[in-house]
Design a protein around this motif. Structure first.
Motif, mmCIF file in Angstrom:
data_model
loop_
_atom_site.group_PDB
_atom_site.id
_atom_site.type_symbol
_atom_site.label_atom_id
_atom_site.label_comp_id
_atom_site.label_asym_id
_atom_site.label_seq_id
_atom_site.Cartn_x
_atom_site.Cartn_y
_atom_site.Cartn_z
ATOM 1 N N SER A 1 1.232 -33.617 32.488
ATOM 2 C CA SER A 1 1.862 -32.679 31.560
ATOM 3 C C SER A 1 1.330 -31.263 31.754
ATOM 4 O O SER A 1 2.093 -30.292 31.699
ATOM 5 N N ARG B 1 7.926 -26.618 28.405
ATOM 6 C CA ARG B 1 7.896 -28.060 28.190
ATOM 7 C C ARG B 1 9.294 -28.582 27.832
ATOM 8 O O ARG B 1 9.762 -29.581 28.388
ATOM 9 N N ALA C 1 11.933 -31.143 29.732
ATOM 10 C CA ALA C 1 12.297 -32.332 28.966
ATOM 11 C C ALA C 1 13.810 -32.461 28.809
ATOM 12 O O ALA C 1 14.331 -33.573 28.698
#
Length: 229
Positions: free
Chosen positions: A21, A132, A136
């Motif tokens: 991540s 992020r 996603a």
């Protein structure tokens, strides 16, 4: 058990996901050295376990293991960057085409809610959150298309894209806003596969065209600050 204690008892997979991540969200830049002893201290794990995690990350192309020197976050070449975007176009156009034929109302709602979250992150100046959420979004399309093979391939490509963007994105250019994602959702909602393919192709080309393939810009950060508690 609080969050600090949970991280201190993290499984190998959780350690892998935490490092993955951080790379995918461009917190750890290409070329950063990942020291076994420092990671072992951060996660409260043995160096043998950390070594195993690093080997898995190397297998997936996110880090490079250099004999007698250690582990480094991979630095993709210009040719690799072009290959990644070629592969993403091929895979993601297939995914949106498939999704136009199979998506239901719940899936449409999830896509819309995700784009709303992206807008809030952009409007609030939350760069890390926007990065992020952007990655996603593409993984959500793969999930909704229900193709485990393509989802696995795309997950790897999304993380590699983050390395490429960290190295080659022009400093003065900002990340794509949520408008292009919203256009993709609109085409999928209308079940217009032709339009969805065109919008996805344009979106990925837009990202690729933001790259400056003449220079590298990498900001180093302390691993404990990124991965620590």
């Amino acid at each position: 058990m609080d969050a600090d204690a949970r991280m201190r008892h993290a499984t190998d997979q959780e350690i892998y996901e935490k490092i993955w991540s951080a790379i995918a969200e461009r917190q750890i830049g290409p070329g950063t050295r990942l020291k076994e002893e420092q990671l072992a201290d951060i996660f409260g794990a043995s160096r043998a376990r950390i070594r195993h995690v690093l080997q898995n990350l190397a297998r997936d192309g996110l880090i490079t293991l250099v004999p007698n020197r250690g582990a480094f976050v991979s630095k993709p070449s210009i040719e690799e960057a072009r290959d990644v975007f070629f592969a993403r176009r091929t895979i993601e156009e297939r995914l949106v085409e498939r999704l136009c034929a199979t998506i239901d109302a719940a899936g449409i709602a999830r896509l819309g809610e995700h784009v709303d979250q992206e807008r809030k992150a952009h409007q609030g100046g939350d760069l890390a959150g926007a990065i992020r959420l952007s990655g996603a979004f593409h993984m959500l399309i793969a999930e909704l298309a229900q193709s485990q093979i393509l989802a696995t391939l795309l997950r790897d490509l999304v993380s590699r894209t983050s390395l490429i963007m960290a190295m080659y994105q022009q400093k003065e250019i900002q990340n794509c806003g949520p408008d292009e994602h919203a256009a993709i959702v609109q085409s999928i909602t209308a079940r217009n596969a032709k339009a969805a393919l065109a919008v996805m192709h344009h979106h990925l080309a837009h990202i690729e065209n933001q790259l400056d393939l003449e220079s590298e810009r990498v900001v180093a950060r302390d691993l404990e600050d990124i991965l620590g508690l």
